[in-house]
Design an enzyme around this catalytic site. Structure first.
Site, PDB file in Angstrom:
ATOM      1  N   ASN A   1      20.521  -6.015 -14.140  1.00 21.30           N
ATOM      2  CA  ASN A   1      21.158  -6.938 -15.071  1.00 21.30           C
ATOM      3  C   ASN A   1      21.788  -6.220 -16.252  1.00 21.30           C
ATOM      4  O   ASN A   1      22.557  -5.282 -16.072  1.00 21.30           O
ATOM      5  CB  ASN A   1      20.158  -8.004 -15.511  1.00 21.30           C
ATOM      6  CG  ASN A   1      19.621  -8.812 -14.344  1.00 21.30           C
ATOM      7  OD1 ASN A   1      20.335  -9.048 -13.374  1.00 21.30           O
ATOM      8  ND2 ASN A   1      18.376  -9.226 -14.408  1.00 21.30           N
TER       9      ASN A   1
ATOM     10  N   GLY B   1       9.778   2.396   1.276  1.00 25.45           N
ATOM     11  CA  GLY B   1       9.332   3.196   2.413  1.00 25.45           C
ATOM     12  C   GLY B   1      10.346   4.226   2.847  1.00 25.45           C
ATOM     13  O   GLY B   1      11.407   4.397   2.240  1.00 25.45           O
TER      14      GLY B   1
ATOM     15  N   VAL C   1       0.874  -1.179   0.000  1.00 27.53           N
ATOM     16  CA  VAL C   1       0.000   0.000   0.000  1.00 27.53           C
ATOM     17  C   VAL C   1       0.904   1.219   0.000  1.00 27.53           C
ATOM     18  O   VAL C   1       1.755   1.375   0.874  1.00 27.53           O
ATOM     19  CB  VAL C   1      -0.928   0.022   1.224  1.00 27.53           C
ATOM     20  CG1 VAL C   1      -1.764   1.294   1.233  1.00 27.53           C
ATOM     21  CG2 VAL C   1      -1.824  -1.204   1.239  1.00 27.53           C
TER      22      VAL C   1
END
Length: 605
Positions: A498, A549, A295
């Site tokens: 990559n 976050g 979320v």
């Protein structure tokens, strides 16, 4: 003394008869009034303009650790500048793990071994082949460097294929030898006539009315050592920006607009809006499934990024308080609908708070259903005087590819609750209608469900962004003949991992812009402290950036870099206002040249 004066007079008379270039004469006139200390500095700066351009003299690769303690690659660039070898910059690559939740220990061990082997191979590539191949090139020539890196990688892929063919040939020869030995012994007699039970099962499958789902596409193979390609390309871009004395985001913007390094950067730059992960929703028990993986909060465009992040920090603090002390909080009131009234949040209680910060740098929690989680978030915002959909918006990472039960051919959104791809579309329509403050859904479906992607885009495209992350597959397979190989969607999440090269991102964002799709740069699971991803997002003009976050150093470093760029652009007057616009995909919707729906402005508190 007299002799020295005589020589100066002769030299002056000689040079008066010569044709001194006007620029040189102006430079000399400007230097004469200076003091000796200043004179030397001015002469050095002036003459340095005519020195040989810096060239790459050495590449150094080494194994380092990323933010979760896994091995990854660091690439250092050394250049010859004014006949001296100098360390210009370095970059640390981020790794993307494809190991699912609750993986077996054997699977995790195999992944760790594969990653370690890949990093060791990448270090070898950088220190040996790439070091020799890129020597004496100018770091500002990104196109030439990326072209050579692409050719080198293609050769490595061909070598890998040749080795695989040789192994397969040897295996076939062994099988033929075993078959010859088996001819001498009679085959065992079957216990029962074969085929009857299988035919019955096949007939039962054919009687199912529902359409079979497309099988999952195999994961794209990752060549061992491919980190060297992406790490070297990004390190060269950083070196080019350093040599040119401009920020990396300006250097990327110049490359994107096909401008030479002598020209000024674009006058105005739009900053990407951050999707800040607030909650990482995990399984509360081994048998518990969930529909939402992340979320995320999106600040309104009318606020500065600094103001927006401060607002999100307040919400995070209040959400933490609610989850840690559920007894002090009133039960969240459900929305007025039959479904909402049928649910009893008082009995279910609050989502379970697992009291730890995830690798994404956010709170970790579990929950009973999606609506319960959203109602709690509404309560948290209301407690601090904010309103979802006005003062802050929500984005949800559904990660639908992790929920598919291939035996049943349906998504298991909760334990024992199955939905077909068509039912998933209807469920998302109901969710967005009930909670209109959700303005972005990431991976609401698998990439194989292309028909349902088209349906959900036509139904919800004018209300929220429908973004493909896992559904966008790897960057190396995205571009096919100037088209993006993804289902219909509002935008794509690009990750620098990559063998991705800077030129690949520039080309892909150009194609996405031409198709009216937004570009979103995403942070991989195994992040590093390198903040180049933010400069890439700003220089490429990405609409969103997904960094995780507001905890853990490797995550916060990138948010700090984003705030520093905002401050720098605002100071120079180069900051352009950001806009959020949705695209209506339905045929009866507005034409392409008509402005799309815009989000309402937030209320200023």
């Amino acid at each position: 003394m007299e002799e020295a004066r005589r020589r100066r007079r002769e030299a002056a008379e000689y040079y008066r008869g010569q044709r001194v270039p006007e620029r040189m004469e102006e430079a000399l006139n400007a230097l004469f009034p200076l003091r000796p200390g200043d004179l030397y500095g001015e002469l050095a700066n002036y003459l340095s303009k005519y020195s040989k351009a810096p060239i790459i003299c050495k590449l150094v690769g080494r194994k380092v650790l990323d933010g979760v303690g896994q091995p990854t690659l660091e690439v250092e660039i050394y250049c010859t500048v004014k006949n001296y070898e100098q360390r210009i910059c370095s970059t640390v690559m981020s790794c993307h793990s494809r190991i699912p939740e609750n993986a077996l220990p054997e699977t995790i061990e195999a992944d760790e071994k594969e990653r370690n082997d890949s990093v060791n191979a990448a270090v070898e590539w950088v220190n040996e082949s790439l070091n020799t191949m890129l020597r004496d090139l100018e770091p500002t020539d990104q196109c030439q460097v990326d072209k050579m890196l692409g050719e080198y990688f293609a050769n490595k892929v061909e070598e890998k294929k040749e080795i695989q063919k040789q192994v397969e040939k040897e295996e076939e020869e062994e099988e033929e030898a075993e078959a010859i030995l088996a001819v001498t012994s009679p085959p065992p007699s079957p216990a029962s006539p074969p085929g009857k039970k299988k035919a019955a099962k096949a007939g039962k499958k054919l009687s199912v009315e529902e359409r079979p789902i497309p099988p999952a596409e195999p994961a794209a193979p990752v060549l061992c050592g491919s980190l060297a390609i992406g790490g070297t390309s990004l390190a060269i871009a950083k070196a080019g920006a350093t040599i040119s004395h401009i920020p990396l985001y300006s250097h990327i913007a110049l490359l994107k607009h096909d401008q030479s390094q002598l020209q000024e950067p674009p006058e105005e730059i739009t900053l990407p809006l951050p999707m800040v992960t607030l909650l990482n929703c995990e399984k509360t028990s081994p048998s518990k499934l969930k529909l939402v993986k992340e979320v995320m909060l999106i600040p309104p465009v009318q606020l500065s990024l600094r103001q927006g992040i401060e607002r999100i920090l307040h919400i995070q603090k209040e959400m933490t308080r609610l989850l840690e002390s559920p007894g002090k909080m009133p039960d969240p009131q459900p929305a007025e609908s039959k479904k909402g009234k049928a649910q009893n949040p008082g009995k279910k209680g609050l989502p379970q708070f697992l009291k730890r910060i995830s690798h994404l740098g956010c709170l970790t929690t579990g929950y009973d259903d999606v609506e319960q989680l959203l109602l709690v978030m509404q309560t948290a915002c209301s407690n601090i005087g904010l309103q979802l959909g006005t003062d802050v918006y929500l984005a949800i990472n559904c990660a639908a590819h992790e929920l598919m039960d291939y035996d049943k051919g349906k998504y298991e959104i909760l334990t024992g609750t199955f939905k077909s791809p068509d039912e998933m579309v209807a469920m998302y329509e109901e969710l967005i209608d009930k909670f209109p403050f959700i303005i972005a859904l990431i991976d609401p479906l698998r990439k194989e469900d292309r028909e349902q992607w088209s349906n959900i885009c036509c139904a919800l495209g004018s209300k929220c962004y429908l973004i493909a992350e896992d559904a966008a597959t790897c960057i190396s397979k995205l571009k096919i003949d100037q088209n993006i190989n993804t289902p219909m969607c509002s935008g794509v999440v690009l990750k620098y991992i990559n063998q991705t090269k800077v030129s690949d991102l520039i080309e892909l964002t150009g194609i996405l812009n031409g198709q009216r799709r937004i570009t979103m740069l995403g942070s991989p699971d195994g992040e590093s402290s390198d903040d180049s991803l933010v400069d890439l997002a700003v220089g490429l003009g990405a609409r969103f950036i997904k960094l995780g976050g507001l905890s853990r150093g490797e995550r916060v470093t990138k948010y700090n870099r984003l705030l520093a760029i905002e401050e720098e652009l605002a100071k120079n007057g180069n900051l352009r206002e950001t806009k959020l616009e949705f695209v209506a995909f339905a045929e009866e919707s507005q034409p392409e040249n008509q402005p799309s729906d815009e989000l309402p402005p937030p209320e200023q508190n």
